[in-house]
Design an enzyme around this catalytic site. Structure first.
Site, short mmCIF file in Angstrom:
data_model
loop_
_atom_site.label_atom_id
_atom_site.label_comp_id
_atom_site.label_asym_id
_atom_site.label_seq_id
_atom_site.Cartn_x
_atom_site.Cartn_y
_atom_site.Cartn_z
N HIS A 1 -35.38 -5.83 -23.10
CA HIS A 1 -34.76 -4.70 -24.47
C HIS A 1 -36.12 -4.09 -25.06
CE1 HIS A 1 -31.05 -6.55 -23.82
NE2 HIS A 1 -30.41 -5.54 -24.33
N GLU B 1 -26.19 4.56 -17.76
CA GLU B 1 -27.40 5.57 -17.75
C GLU B 1 -27.36 6.28 -16.59
OE1 GLU B 1 -27.58 2.35 -20.86
OE2 GLU B 1 -27.41 2.11 -18.97
#
Length: 325
Positions: A129, A60
């Protein structure tokens, strides 16, 4: 109007904007050959080719940084995160660079990037998450934060975000991807910073956004039928810019407020809302501002327990009854 799922509405917005503007590109992990982790980008690689639908490495920090740089040079990248939880490894790129570049360049450099993906609990994928970082993102001037609740809003708001010259953070909910709703066939671009009254009412205002809109509407139906309580549901749609005027207009009508959010309660979007409402409409309130948020603990892995940790229609119902007592 045609009925689309939330997922199909996002795909339709991407398709229309990729067709309209050759500078729009979609990048992210598995968005091309695998059609996206949640199949949002299904069919886009075949339609637009590998130069515009680009698979990235699992980094990312790397691919968000690439998107930020590309946006400064005139590209309009839409970056898909598999989870917004993973944005934390790219905070320097997102919040230190993208958020500040237009201000620090004296308006000479724009950063028209959209970063989108799921930001929610309720799917039993654990604490790492399941973040809802809209409060963290909105704390930074120079960005826009969008959390749509319906297919129609998802499409119209995403189109607006892609056309915007500031960094736009688009937070979706995996549990909404299959939800269906009417979406206009003709182009509809929904302005950022405009809330929507999803249900009219006179006794209580529920201010909410994202999937909590659905919970609030479900609770409002029960309150109307079983308790003769008329609830107005205000969907913020965007967290920043925030349409406080629509919220205050509703508060002045109902005189009681419940804020419902999937955030943890400490230093959340609801905290800011409560402050703004009491500051601007204190004399309109007939009781204290009530809040309902996710129970203040890391996301619980156990499916039945996580259901109770998050807002749900029964928790909203209980909080609403307390707010009008």
């Amino acid at each position: 109007m045609p009925v689309l799922t939330y997922r199909e509405a996002i795909r339709a917005a991407l398709t229309e904007e990729l067709t309209r503007d050759e500078n729009v590109v979609l990048m992210g992990e598995e968005v091309a050959q695998f059609h996206g982790a949640y199949k949002v980008s299904e069919g886009l690689l075949e339609k637009f080719g590998p130069d515009r639908i680009v698979d990235t490495p699992i980094s990312e920090a790397g691919f968000i940084g690439m998107g930020v740089g590309a946006s400064m040079l005139g590209i309009r990248p839409v970056m898909e995160l598999m989870f917004w939880s993973f944005s934390s490894v790219a905070f320097d790129q997102i919040l230190n660079n993208a958020a500040n570049v237009r201000y620090m360049s004296g308006g000479l450099i724009n950063c028209p990037i959209v970063i989108r993906g799921p930001a929610n609990g309720g799917t039993n994928v654990g604490a790492t998450h399941s973040h809802t970082p809209e409060n963290v993102l909105a704390n930074h001037p120079g960005v826009k934060v969008i959390v749509p609740s319906t297919a129609r809003d998802a499409k119209g708001l995403l189109k607006a975000a892609i056309r915007d010259n500031d960094p736009c953070f688009f937070l979706e909910n995996t549990l909404l991807y299959g939800e269906k709703g009417e979406v206009p066939e003709t182009e509809e671009v929904i302005p950022l910073g405009v809330a929507d009254v999803k249900r009219e009412g006179t006794d209580l205002t529920i201010v909410t956004y994202g999937r909590c809109v659905l919970h609030s509407l479900a609770a409002a139906e029960i309150l109307e039928k079983e308790h003769d309580i008329s609830v107005e549901v205000v969907d913020l749609r965007t967290i920043r810019p925030l349409d406080i005027d629509t919220v205050l207009a509703s508060v002045k009508k109902t005189h009681r407020v419940l804020i419902v959010e999937e955030q943890k309660p400490f230093a959340s979007v609801g905290s800011q809302l409560a402050y703004m409402i009491q500051r601007e409409a204190f004399d309109e309130l007939d009781g204290p501002i009530h809040r309902l948020a996710t129970i203040d603990a890391p996301a619980i892995y156990s499916p039945p327990v996580e259901i109770e940790q998050l807002p749900n229609p029964q928790r909203v119902l209980k909080a609403a009854l307390a707010a009008v007592a």
